[in-house]
Enzyme design. Sequence first.
Site, mmCIF file in Angstrom:
data_model
loop_
_atom_site.group_PDB
_atom_site.id
_atom_site.type_symbol
_atom_site.label_atom_id
_atom_site.label_comp_id
_atom_site.label_asym_id
_atom_site.label_seq_id
_atom_site.Cartn_x
_atom_site.Cartn_y
_atom_site.Cartn_z
ATOM 1 N N GLU A 26 0.833 -1.220 0.000
ATOM 2 C CA GLU A 26 0.000 0.000 0.000
ATOM 3 C C GLU A 26 0.860 1.259 0.000
ATOM 4 O O GLU A 26 0.702 2.139 0.832
ATOM 5 C CB GLU A 26 -0.952 0.004 1.193
ATOM 6 N N ASP A 27 1.806 1.312 -0.927
ATOM 7 C CA ASP A 27 2.611 2.510 -1.196
ATOM 8 C C ASP A 27 3.793 2.742 -0.259
ATOM 9 O O ASP A 27 4.545 3.679 -0.461
ATOM 10 C CB ASP A 27 1.757 3.783 -1.182
ATOM 11 N N ALA A 28 3.933 1.936 0.782
ATOM 12 C CA ALA A 28 5.111 2.135 1.623
ATOM 13 C C ALA A 28 6.359 1.726 0.837
ATOM 14 O O ALA A 28 6.261 1.016 -0.160
ATOM 15 C CB ALA A 28 4.981 1.314 2.889
ATOM 16 N N GLY A 81 4.951 7.617 -1.059
ATOM 17 C CA GLY A 81 4.839 6.535 -0.087
ATOM 18 C C GLY A 81 5.696 6.824 1.125
ATOM 19 O O GLY A 81 6.642 7.598 1.078
ATOM 20 N N ARG A 85 -2.382 2.406 -11.244
ATOM 21 C CA ARG A 85 -2.099 3.840 -11.468
ATOM 22 C C ARG A 85 -1.549 4.102 -12.853
ATOM 23 O O ARG A 85 -1.432 5.252 -13.257
ATOM 24 C CB ARG A 85 -1.097 4.320 -10.435
#
Lengths: 375, 1426
Positions: free
Chosen positions: B217-219, B369, B401
Amino acid sequence: MSEKSLKDYLDELPKSIVEQIDQVSSKMKLNEKQKEQLTKEVIKEYFKSAFQPGEAIGIISAQSISEPATQMTMRTYHFAASAGIQVTLGLPRLIEIFDARKEPTTPAMTIYLKQKYNTKEKAEEFAKSIKEKKVKYFAKSVSIDLTNKKIKIELDKIKKSELTEVIEKLTKQLKDFKVKELTNAISIEANQNMSIKDLEKWKRKILSFYVSGIQNIKNTAIIKEGENWVIKTLGSNLEKIFQLEEVDTTKSYSNNIHEVASILGIEAARTILIKEIIDTLKQQGLNVDERHITLVADIMTLTGEIRAVGRYGVAGTQSSVLARAGFEETIKHLVKASVRNEVDDFEGIFDNVMINQQVPVGTGMFELISKIGEE
Amino acid sequence: MTDVFFDGKYFGSVKDPVKLVNSIREKRRKGQLSDQINASYLEHFDIVMISTDSGRARRPLIVVENGKPKLTKEHLNMLESGKIKWSDLISQGIIEYLDATEEENALIALKPEDLTQKHTHLELDPTIIMGVATSLVPFAEFNRGDRVNFGAKMIGQAIGMYSINFPVRVDTKSNIMIYPQVPIVKTHMNDIINDQDHPGGHNVVIAMMPFLGYNMEDAVVINKSSIERGLFWSYMFRSYEAEEKRYLGGQEDIIGIPEPGIRGYAGEDAYKHLPEDGIVNPETKLKKEDVIIGKSSPLRFLGSLDQFTTGLENIRETSVRLKHGTEGIVDRVFITESFEGNKLVKVVVRDLKIPELGDKFASRHGQKGVLGLIINQEELPFTEDGITPDIIFNPHGIPSRMTIGQILEILSSKVGALTGKRITSSAFHPFDEKTIRETLKKYGFDDDGKEFMYDSRNGQKLINKILIGEIYYQKLDHLVSNKMYSRSKGPVTLLTKQPTEGKSKMGGLRLGEMEKDCLIAHGASLLLKERFDSDKIMISICKDCGIEAINDRVKNKKFCPMCGGSKTVDIDMSYAFKLLLDELKSMAIYPKIIVDEDLGIIDKMVFGILTPEMIKKISASKISKTELYDQEGYPVEGGLMDPRLGVIDPGLRCRTCGGTVGDCKGHFGYLELTKPVIHVNYAKLIYNILRFTCRKCNKVLISPDDVAKFKEGKKSMKRLKTFIKSTCPYCKEKQGKIKYIKPTTYQEDSEILTAVQVRERLEKIPDSELEYFGLRKMRPENLVLTLLPVPPVTVRPSITLETGERSEDDLTHKLVDIVRINKRLRENIELGAPDFIIQDLWELLQYHVATYMNNEITGVPPARHRSGRVLKTLAQRLKTKEGRFRSNLIGKRVNFSARTVVSPDPFLDINEVGVPLSVATELTLPVVVNEKNIEKIRQMIERYPEWPTINYVNRPDGRRKKVTELNKADIAKEIEPGYIVEKQIENGDWAVFNRQPSLHRMSMMGHKVRVMPYNTFRLNLSVAPPYNADFDGDEMNLHIPQTKEAQVETKMLTEVSTQFRSPRFSSVIIGAINDHITGLYILTTKMKFSRKDTVSIVKACDPEIQVPDKKEFTGKEIFSLFLPKDFDFEYSKGDLKVVIENGQLVEGIIDENGLGAFKGKLLDEIERRYGGEFTRKLLFNMTKLSLEVLMRYGFTTSISDYDIDEKIVKQINDLLENAKKEINDMIKDFKKGKIKEIVGRTKRETFETLVKIKLADLLNQITTLVAKNIKENSIYIMAKSGARGSLVNMVQCIACLGQETIRGERIRIGYYKRTLPHFEKGDMSLESRGFVRHGYKNGLTPFEFFFDAMNSREGLMDKSLKTRHSGYLERRLIGALKDLKVEYDGTVRDASKKIVQFIAAEDGLDPSRIQKGGIDVGKIAERLFG
C-alpha cells in the site's frame, strides 16, 4: 421438546424462517423428530445472529448507507448503449430520495401492460398515445404580425378533431385574444395595446399549451423485460395512467415517491422508496444490506406521510430540544422551546452526550434496579 | 455592420470586420503597432475584439504565411550564434503572441509537417502546453493525467537545495538536503530552471519487488546502509526571534538572563546554558522547551499606574523557547537592529533529519509513499553483481495507477548509468523505448531491466528475475518527527475548559461527531463517557428551581440564588454544557434542570423564559458602570468585570462565593435597562401576538364560534391568521393594522409602537389567550426586556496578551456598548433632552441589545470590533459547526490521545498497534496502588525515566506530583496503598485506534498496544481496509481509555476480532490485500517446494504447525496446513471452483474471493464457523505465509509485461483504422443530414450516441483481443487474482485509452465549434473530440495528452465535490436515525419510544452476525442430516 414448546419457539422466529424450515423439511422429507431437531438448530443459530437489545441500529444503518455513498459517482453516467430513458443516478439521486423532493429531477414511470396488450405493436401504439403533445408539437411555423398584433401558427399533422379541441381550449384560456381557425392554421389576435414583449411571451405560452396525450409525459421508450413489453417514460403522471384500460395497475409505478404516496398510499411509497434506493446503490455496484434501507424507509414513512431526512423532516421533528438544536437551526429551536415550555427528557443519545451522561444505548441501556444496602 | 469593442468597451462599428482585423495584424507584424495588441473577429457574435489591456493570457506562435512558417533554419542559426534575440523575432513578425480570443481566428499546426495552406500559425513546440512544474515530470506522456499532476505537485514539496545562499538566510522554516543529486533522467525544463544548482532528490537503485509486506500500500523499504551513507539526509532550519521593544513611558524589554523573582521565572536551571547576554551560543544542543533567548518585559495594564513603578513583580518573563515537540542545535545567531532601531535577535536552530519510518518519499510520477522499513544491507536481496537496492518499491503500485513513465524512468536511468550519460526525456520528445531496450541488451542486460536476485536470508536465488534499475527519488517535506504528537493531560482553553487545539499548544485530538457516532454504533457507552470526560465538572443544582446553586466557600454551604433554599444536588456534567446553560440564561432562556436525586443525574430539562424577578434574584451584582478596570488595573465594582461575577485570574477569590478559579463557576449580574427593549429572537412572535390580539381588550381576535374549530386543527400561526377578524368580536374595537419592520419595530396604522407600549399590551393579555400562540407557562411581556442578564466573567474571559494588555471577549465589548448607551440614555432623560435624541439613543440601545443576542440579523449591519472583525455574540456562539453544540458538546477535544503517520508492519498481529516509544512515555493509565502491586510500582518509579515508568503520582488528598529523576527515590518511598499513579502504557494495554473520516464503526477499533521504536503507528495490513488506510502519508489517531469500564468495552465491543463482519454487507471487511492475494494465488496455482523449504516457510509463519514427512509439497498442500482439520467448504465464483475437504484444499485457487477483504468467501465461512478470534489468527498466519512465498517467488513488473505480439498490435491498429473510417462515414452522413433520429433525441444527440456505441464496441473488441493474447505475466496475475488493477488498466496501457469524456460526453468544450485551435471549425473527427488511440506504453500525442489531462482533472474535481455532498448526507442520516435502537422486546423504537419496526430489520437478524442473505436453513439441514 414437546409439540407445544416447539410451536412456542416457532412463534419467536420470523415468518420467513419458519417458511424456510417447512420448505426444507418437505424437500428433504424429514420426519417430525428430524424437523424438531432442525428447528432447534435453526433457533440456536437465529438467536446467535439476532440483534441484541440496545444495538444502535439507527446509527449503524446511517453509516452503512453513507459510507458507500463516498464511493459513488457525482456525475450522472449516460450509458452509451442504452436507448432507454435517462434518469438521474448516483449520489445526486440518492440525495434526492432522502431529501424527499416533491418532484424528482427526472420523474419517470415504468408502465406494464395488461396481458392482452402485451405485444410490441400495441405497446408501441400505447407509448405513442400517452406522450404529451403540445401546440408546439403540431406547429410547423409560427409568425408574429407586429402591425396587427397577431400570432399565426401554421399547423401540421394535426387531426381535425384535435384542431377543434385546440381551438376550444385556446379560446377558453386566452380571454383577451381572438382565436380563429384557418385551414391548417390558427390565428390569434391580441389586444392592440399589447406590447411586443408581451406578445413574445404569449407566443411561447401558447406553444406550450397541452393538446393531447397524457400531461407531463415528455418521452417514452419501449423495452422488453423478459416476457413483457415495458414502457419507460420520462415524466410522471400515475393518476392519469392508472385510468387507462391498457395499463396493468398492479405492476406499474413511478419514481416520484410523493406521487405514489398520494395515489397508492404510504405503504406503496415505502416500497418504491426502498426499491429506488436499492436500485441506485446497485447501479453503482455497491453492496448494502436491505435491512438498513428498510429502516430508513420506515422512519421516512412512519407518520403516514413522507418525511425527508433533514432539518424539515425526521431530524427536525425529533423529541429532544437539545438534539434538534445541535443538528441545524440552533437558535430557532431554542427560542421555540423556551416559549412553549418544552421538556427535554434525556431519552435520546445526543442530549445525553451533551451533558456527558451515559447514553441509553448498548451498555448504557440498563440500570441497576436495586441498591445494595449497607451492612 | 459589425460592432467593434476596444478593451471590452464598445468603440464603434465597421463594415468589413475581417479587413480591419487583418490590417491590425499586418501592422503589428510590421512593428507599426505594439506587439501587445490582439485583434480578433468573432463570427458567432459578429463582433470585433481589440484588446490591449493587461492580464490576458497570451502565448507565442510562429507565424505561417501561405503554408510556410516564417521562422527558418537561418533564424535558428542566428539565434544560436547570438546574432539575433527573441525580441527580434517578435519585432520582425516571425513570432507573435496570441491571446485566447485571437486564437479563435487561428488555425495552428502542431508540427511543420502538418502545415497546409489553411494554417495561420505553427506551434513552437508541443511541450509548452505544460507549465514549468509539470514539465519537470519525465516521460509525462506515459502516465495517466492525474499522476502527472500529482508528480508536479510533489516536486514542489521535495526537500532539496532550494537556494544556495541558505547559510545567510533567516527563513522561519526551511529544509536543506545534505547531498542532493541532479537526476540522471531529466527534462529540458530541468536545464531551463538551472536545476543543477538546486536539485531536490537522489538517484537511487530501485528494485521492483514486494518485501515481506513492508512495502505494501505505497510504503517503501530503504536500505539502512544507504541511509548511513547519507541518503536523504537533510537539515531543518527554524528561526526564532526576539526584539527589545520600547513602550510608552520609557519602559522596555530586556534581552538577557531573567532575574529571579520576576513573574513567571522558570528557575535557574532553565537558563543554565545561556551566556551573560541571554542569547544561546551557536552549536548549543537544545531539547524540549529550552530557552533560546532570555527576555523579560514590563507588565502593562491599560491606563495603569504601574508604568511608573519598576519593581520586580511588575516584570514578566517572556523568553523565547524552542517550539514544543522539537529539538535541535543552534546554528547561527544574528544580533541586529529592527526597523524601529530596537535590538533584534534572530537565532536559527538546525535539526538533522535522517530518514526514519514514516518519512514521505516520492518519485516524479505521483507515486508517493511512506518509509515502511529500514533494513540492513545484509538482509536485502542482491543481484549477481552484488548490487543491493537502495529502495524497494512494490509492483502492486503500478498497474492500477498506470505510471508506465516510472518504469521507463527506471530503465533509462539504468541506461544512463551504464553509458555514463544523462538522459533527457521531455514530454513528447521521449527517450524511446526501443533505444532503451537495445542499449540494455548491448550492455549484457535483459532488455526489460530484470536481473536474477538472491534472497540474502538463505542465499537462494529468487525463482523469477526482478526489475532493478535507478530512479530519481525525492524526500518530501512531510517528516514524521514534525507530525508525531501525543498528549496525556495538558492545557485547556479558558472558555470551555476543554483541551486546546493544535500540536504546538499541547492540544488534544478531536473526538468529533463522526467518531462519537462510531463509539455509539459499537454500543460502548462508558467508553464514550470516559472519552468525553475531558471537561468534566461537578455542579450543584437547586432541586426546586433547577438552577445552579452557589457554593459559598466562606460559610461552607450551598444555596440556591433564586429561592434561597439549600436543597441542592451535585451533578457531574461537561463544563461546556454548563457554559451552554449560562449562554442560554444570557439570552433570557431559563433552562430548568430537573435532577434525579437517587442517581445523581439530570432527568429532564424544561425550557422557559427568565422573568425580570428571576434575573434579579440570580444576580450577584447590579451593573451600572461603564469602566471595566480602575487605574490600578483592578476590576471596578458595579462594572462589567465586577469581582462578584466570578474569577478568571489565578490567585484571586470570588467576592460572591469565595472560590478560586475553577471552584467558582461564575455568577450572573444584571443591568437595569433605562427603557425596555425588544428581544430580537422573539420579535416575530411578538408581532404575531400584537396583530392577533385586540388592542383594547387584549383578547385574541377570533370569534367565539371559531374557537372550537381552530383548536381542532393544527395550531399554526398561518392557520390562526385565517380566523382573525379586523374588529374585535368581544369589545367591537376596530383594529389598527400592525406592521412589522424588521428587526424590532412595530407600527400600528403608521404610528410606531414603542417597546414600552408593546410591553404594556403584552402585559394585559390574559393567560388564557396564550395557548393560541402555543405559549405555555410564560408571560409574553418578558419578551420585552427590562433587565438584561449579564453573564459571569467565566462566560467571557479576558485574556492577557504577551504585552500585558488585556484583550476582552466579544461579549464584553458588546456589553460595554450596551452599558454605555444605557447610561447615556438615562442621563439624557434625566437632563430632559429633546425627544428625538432620546428616541435615537433608545434605538441605539435596541440595536446593541439586538446584536448582542444575535449578530447576524438580516437587514441589520453586524456589530464590529475596532479592527473591523465581526463580533461573535450569543447566537453565533451556539450556531453552526464551530458553535457550542457541534464543536464542544457532541464532539470535543480529548485527553490521552496521540496522532502520527502510519506505516505497515506485517508481523504485528491484526489486533495490535505499534506505538512509538515516545508516545508510550507520554500516555499513561491510572493505577491504584495496593499491597500486591506496590513493589512493582516502586520499581517502576525508580526506573524513571526509562520506559515503562510512572509519570505522575496522585496522593489521596488530591495533590499531584510529577516524577523526576531528582525526586524519584523519595516518591518511591512515599507511595502507599491508596495512591493513584499514572503509569506509562505498556504492551497489551488497550487503545482505540481511529482513522478519519470515521465513516463506519470499523473506523474506530480496539487494539492492543505494542511499544516499538521509531515514530510511526504500525498496523497490520489486514486492518487497512476497514480504516481505508494506505501508507502514502496517512495519519491516524490513538486513544487510551482510562477507566476500567472503558477498557473492558474497548476489548469486548470494539476489538478487531469482533469486527470482522461489516454490518453494511454481512461479509468480512478485514482480510487479505494486494501482496497477500498475489502470494496466495501464486502459491495455490503452481508452486512446489521441497520439504526443507516448506518447513522454513511454515515455521516462519506459525511454529506450531507440524509439517508432515513428505519429500515435496505443492502450494495447495502448504496452504492446507493452515486450515482447521475439520473444515469442509466449497464455493465457486465464475468459472473458478474451490473445494476444501477435511481441511485440505483439493481443488481451486485462492484469490480475492477466498481470503480477500470485502469478498473473501473462505474467510466469511471460517468466521461463522470458528469465530473472530480464530479467524484473526488464521488470517495473520496466512498473510505471513503468502508474503514469505511471494518473496521467494520473485514478483516484479517491468515494461516487458506490457509487450504484446506484433500481430495483435496490427490487429488492434486495423480495428482502430476501421472504426475511424466508419465514423468518418457517419460524420459525412450526419453532415448530409442522412442520420435517422432515435426517438426523443435530436440528430446531433443521435449521432453522438451512435459514435459512443461504435467506440464502446471497438474498445470491447480490443479488450477481448488483449485479454486473449496477454501472457501470464505479473500484471495479469495481479488483475486475475484481484490483487490490483483490472483488465481495463491493462488495455489502457497496452493498446489504447479510448474515448476521453467530460460529463459523460465526448470532449466538446473549448473554442467555437472546435476543441482546440489546431482543428478546423466543425471538426467532428475522433481525434479532435478526445479519442485517444494510444496506450500509455506507447505514449500519448500532445492532443491526446491534453484530453487525458482534461478527463483527469474532471475526476479530481468530481472527487472533491462528492466528499462534500456525501459528508452532509451522512450527517443528515445520522440526525434522522440516531435515536433508533433495538429494545428488549425486539422492536425498534426512537427516543420517544415510538415503534418504528416491530421486529428489528424485519427478521430480527443483525447483518453483522449473519452471512449474506441470512440464515440458510437448507445448509443447516444438510449439516444435520446430509
